[in-house]
Design an enzyme around this catalytic site. Structure first.
Site, short mmCIF file in Angstrom:
data_model
loop_
_atom_site.label_atom_id
_atom_site.label_comp_id
_atom_site.label_asym_id
_atom_site.label_seq_id
_atom_site.Cartn_x
_atom_site.Cartn_y
_atom_site.Cartn_z
N PRO A 2 2.47 1.94 -8.91
CA PRO A 2 3.50 1.14 -9.58
C PRO A 2 4.74 0.99 -8.70
O PRO A 2 5.01 1.85 -7.87
CB PRO A 2 3.82 1.96 -10.83
CG PRO A 2 3.36 3.33 -10.54
CD PRO A 2 2.27 3.24 -9.52
N GLU A 3 5.44 -0.11 -8.88
CA GLU A 3 6.67 -0.35 -8.11
C GLU A 3 7.88 -0.13 -9.03
O GLU A 3 7.72 0.07 -10.23
CB GLU A 3 6.64 -1.78 -7.53
CG GLU A 3 5.41 -1.94 -6.65
CD GLU A 3 5.30 -3.29 -5.93
OE1 GLU A 3 6.33 -3.92 -5.66
OE2 GLU A 3 4.16 -3.68 -5.64
N LYS A 52 9.96 7.06 -6.91
CA LYS A 52 8.82 7.18 -7.80
C LYS A 52 8.85 8.48 -8.60
O LYS A 52 7.86 8.88 -9.20
CB LYS A 52 7.52 7.00 -7.01
CG LYS A 52 7.42 5.53 -6.58
CD LYS A 52 6.28 5.17 -5.70
CE LYS A 52 6.41 3.68 -5.38
NZ LYS A 52 5.44 3.21 -4.40
N GLN A 69 3.01 11.54 -8.66
CA GLN A 69 2.05 11.38 -7.56
C GLN A 69 0.98 10.37 -8.00
O GLN A 69 1.31 9.40 -8.64
CB GLN A 69 1.50 12.73 -7.16
CG GLN A 69 2.61 13.53 -6.48
CD GLN A 69 2.39 15.00 -6.51
OE1 GLN A 69 2.01 15.56 -7.52
NE2 GLN A 69 2.66 15.64 -5.41
N ASN A 168 4.39 -3.41 -2.78
CA ASN A 168 3.67 -4.50 -2.16
C ASN A 168 3.95 -5.90 -2.72
O ASN A 168 4.17 -6.84 -1.97
CB ASN A 168 2.18 -4.21 -2.24
CG ASN A 168 1.48 -4.60 -0.98
OD1 ASN A 168 2.10 -4.61 0.09
ND2 ASN A 168 0.22 -4.97 -1.10
N ARG A 261 -2.49 -3.16 3.83
CA ARG A 261 -1.86 -3.69 2.61
C ARG A 261 -1.63 -5.19 2.75
O ARG A 261 -1.25 -5.69 3.78
CB ARG A 261 -0.55 -2.95 2.34
CG ARG A 261 -0.78 -1.45 2.32
CD ARG A 261 0.34 -0.71 1.71
NE ARG A 261 0.51 -1.01 0.29
CZ ARG A 261 1.52 -0.55 -0.43
NH1 ARG A 261 2.45 0.17 0.13
NH2 ARG A 261 1.62 -0.85 -1.71
#
Ligand SMILES: [Zn+2]
Length: 276
Positions: A2-3, A52, A69, A168, A261
């Protein structure tokens, strides 16, 4: 992974039930049991995403640092509900009405203010792009930092030490929105390109956070949706749109891979040559 916008959404869901409430705290790890008494009965002052990780701050100045994680997962539910999962419970925050419980994550610590400041992971994080407290000048400062000046934007934008919360899809979308090719470096940009890029680094993640992950122009996305287009067709400018026409110039979007990526580019809207 997740971003930022997705991490903040998840944090909001937990914050909604625990912030301002006195919690009963339970840790599964033996080494953290000593903090249960100190934290239980304390009011949660804030719960924020940091990169994160999550920081849950209590009234007495202590904070719980948790990093999901790859496997960690939070469940938020009414106390009377039982969660059906085979995962291992690691941390539980229980208010008079709700439970927020973290399963499977292995990285949990209790930190005081000094511990937060000197924390190996937190200390190195760049400004968080979704955090409303992050200012444009902080982002500009990062672009002008000599250690980042010569890095290509394609790798710089994924570096959590540069800015935290970008991943990404945001990388491709920000570069398109700023009309910059991924191979350019901060040192190649004119002042106005640099400013536009810094603005987009904050604007797009926040738009995504507020508008269910949509990074495309909101009016355009609304129009496309009204005309029957699916979410994956209107959500982004370029990300995951290989071979489809650029919304702004009709050129087919190209896909490249960098370090395994994906990155998507309109080579007409985002020319590779430097202007400086
Ligand atoms: Zn284009």
């Amino acid at each position: 992974m997740p971003e930022g916008p997705e991490i903040w959404k998840a944090a909001d869901k937990i914050a909604k039930v625990v912030v301002g409430k006195q919690c009963e705290v339970m840790f599964a790890f033996e080494s953290l049991k000593q903090f249960e008494g100190e934290l239980s009965g304390q009011t949660v002052v804030s719960l924020k995403a940091r990169g994160k990780a999550l920081l849950t701050q209590f009234q007495n100045g202590l904070s719980i640092y948790s990093h999901n994680q790859l496997y960690g997962r939070w469940y938020v539910h009414l106390n009377e509900r039982v969660v059906a999962t085979n995962r291992q419970l690691r941390l539980r925050l229980k208010t008079p009405t709700h439970t927020a419980a973290l399963y499977s994550a292995s990285h949990i610590e209790v930190l005081d203010e000094q511990g937060i400041e000197s924390h190996a992971f937190l200390r190195k994080l760049g400004p968080d792009v979704v955090d409303a407290d992050t200012r444009l000048r902080q982002v500009l400062c990062q672009f002008r930092n000599p250690s980042f000046q010569k890095r290509r934007l394609q790798s710089l934008l994924l570096d959590q030490h540069f800015l935290s919360g970008l991943g990404n899809y945001l990388r491709s979308e920000i570069l398109f929105s700023a009309k910059l090719h991924p191979l350019l470096r901060p040192m190649d940009l004119t002042t106005s390109q640099e400013k536009k890029l810094a603005q987009e680094c904050l604007r797009l993640p926040r738009q995504s956070y507020l508008h269910q992950g949509v990074t495309n122009n909101l009016e355009r996305a609304k129009e496309l949706k009204r005309n029957g287009f699916k979410r994956y067709e209107y959500r982004h400018f370029v990300f995951s749109r290989e071979g489809q026409a650029c919304f702004e110039c009709d050129t087919p979007i190209e896909r490249f891979e960098i370090g395994g990526r994906r990155i998507y580019v309109c080579t007409v809207c985002q020319p590779q040559q430097r202007q400086k």
